[in-house]
Write an enzyme that holds these catalytic residues in place. Sequence first.
Site, mmCIF file in Angstrom:
data_model
loop_
_atom_site.group_PDB
_atom_site.id
_atom_site.type_symbol
_atom_site.label_atom_id
_atom_site.label_comp_id
_atom_site.label_asym_id
_atom_site.label_seq_id
_atom_site.Cartn_x
_atom_site.Cartn_y
_atom_site.Cartn_z
ATOM 1 N N ASP A 19 -28.791 -32.991 15.515
ATOM 2 C CA ASP A 19 -27.935 -33.905 15.928
ATOM 3 C C ASP A 19 -27.067 -33.561 16.964
ATOM 4 O OD1 ASP A 19 -26.428 -36.398 15.601
ATOM 5 O OD2 ASP A 19 -25.129 -35.295 14.257
ATOM 6 N N ASN A 67 -31.884 -45.258 12.672
ATOM 7 C CA ASN A 67 -31.784 -45.142 14.224
ATOM 8 C C ASN A 67 -32.529 -46.419 14.750
ATOM 9 O OD1 ASN A 67 -32.510 -41.778 14.252
ATOM 10 N ND2 ASN A 67 -30.562 -42.819 14.374
HETATM 11 C C1 FPP Z 1 -29.735 -37.196 16.921
HETATM 12 O O1 FPP Z 1 -28.529 -37.219 18.032
HETATM 13 C C2 FPP Z 1 -30.712 -37.226 17.370
HETATM 14 C C3 FPP Z 1 -31.488 -38.096 17.262
HETATM 15 C C4 FPP Z 1 -31.367 -39.688 16.769
HETATM 16 C C5 FPP Z 1 -33.115 -37.894 17.865
HETATM 17 C C6 FPP Z 1 -33.682 -36.769 18.045
HETATM 18 C C7 FPP Z 1 -34.631 -36.575 18.997
HETATM 19 C C8 FPP Z 1 -34.857 -35.482 19.871
HETATM 20 C C9 FPP Z 1 -34.286 -34.425 19.457
HETATM 21 C C10 FPP Z 1 -35.617 -35.958 21.043
HETATM 22 C C11 FPP Z 1 -37.083 -36.387 20.605
HETATM 23 C C12 FPP Z 1 -37.665 -35.574 19.532
HETATM 24 C C13 FPP Z 1 -39.076 -35.365 19.494
HETATM 25 C C14 FPP Z 1 -39.758 -34.878 18.164
HETATM 26 C C15 FPP Z 1 -39.964 -35.283 20.379
HETATM 27 P P1 FPP Z 1 -27.484 -38.216 18.304
HETATM 28 O O2 FPP Z 1 -28.057 -39.341 19.119
HETATM 29 O O3 FPP Z 1 -27.054 -39.025 16.934
HETATM 30 O O4 FPP Z 1 -26.240 -37.553 18.688
HETATM 31 P P2 FPP Z 1 -24.590 -37.933 18.602
HETATM 32 O O5 FPP Z 1 -24.388 -37.682 17.211
HETATM 33 O O6 FPP Z 1 -23.999 -36.763 19.277
HETATM 34 O O7 FPP Z 1 -24.546 -39.189 19.052
#
Ligand code: FPP
Length: 252
Positions: A19, A67
């Site tokens: 996250d 998501n």
């Molecule tokens: C949460 O951060 C992360 C995600 C919803 C996606 C995770 C994806 C990756 C790490 C990149 C691609 C993955 C792979 C396996 C290739 P957020 O967007 O919710 O962050 P925030 O809480 O700061 O808004």
Amino acid sequence: MAEAKPPDNLPRHVAVIMDGNGRWAEARGQGRIAGHQAGIDAVREVVRSARERRIRYLTLFAFSTENWNRPRLEVDELMRLLQRYLRSELDELHEHRIRVRAIGALDRLPRVVRRLLDRAIADTAHHDGMDLVFALSYGGRAEIVDAARRLARDAERGEVDPEQIDEKVFAAYLQAPDLPDPDLLIRTGGESRLSNFLLWQLAYSELHITPVMWPDFGPGDFAEALDAFSARERRYGLTGAQVRDRSQGGAA
Ligand code: FPP
């Protein structure tokens, strides 16, 4: 059959809620997508670190059922990043005998992602170095409901006696029943919640929540999480004295 205990009281299975990509990017005056792009490098690093520390199972929460409700552009970009990862990392995964697996509602993924994923899973199925499990379009409650539905069908057909259903029978209906429960859950980005991740499997996991945003999470942070885990005493509802007695070869 019980597997060999991992070295230095390390977890056998580490699960990660990655996250903080969005906040990381916003703090730099960039769009959220830049955070996801940087998040890919952190994925690569954590896979390396886990392999080097001989962690047997690593599960990454890459995309939740919730998501799908993000802005279309962000969802599309996350799907593109997944494709990019699956294309660019396969050689390294092979080289280190890493077996790719996935849990979640995979049929909701775009066809091209699904095809690449299926190929990575099939091509690496024989590897035994580390299992790298992607939770994609994954929701813990949905997984439990799906298991309950399939169990009910088997009971209806007379293949399962409802009186014989216990935790072990139920767990066999989960998506990857051969995976041991995570010993350690790492969550980056500082929030203290499970966000519908592995709700059944995390019942006794140790939690490590770090304020570090996912794109900044590096080998040092991973090592810190493992060190904190090693220092903990897992009691599974017993007293500390009972646990120590058992580990010294006392009561079985
Ligand atoms: C949460 O951060 C992360 C995600 C919803 C996606 C995770 C994806 C990756 C790490 C990149 C691609 C993955 C792979 C396996 C290739 P957020 O967007 O919710 O962050 P925030 O809480 O700061 O808004």
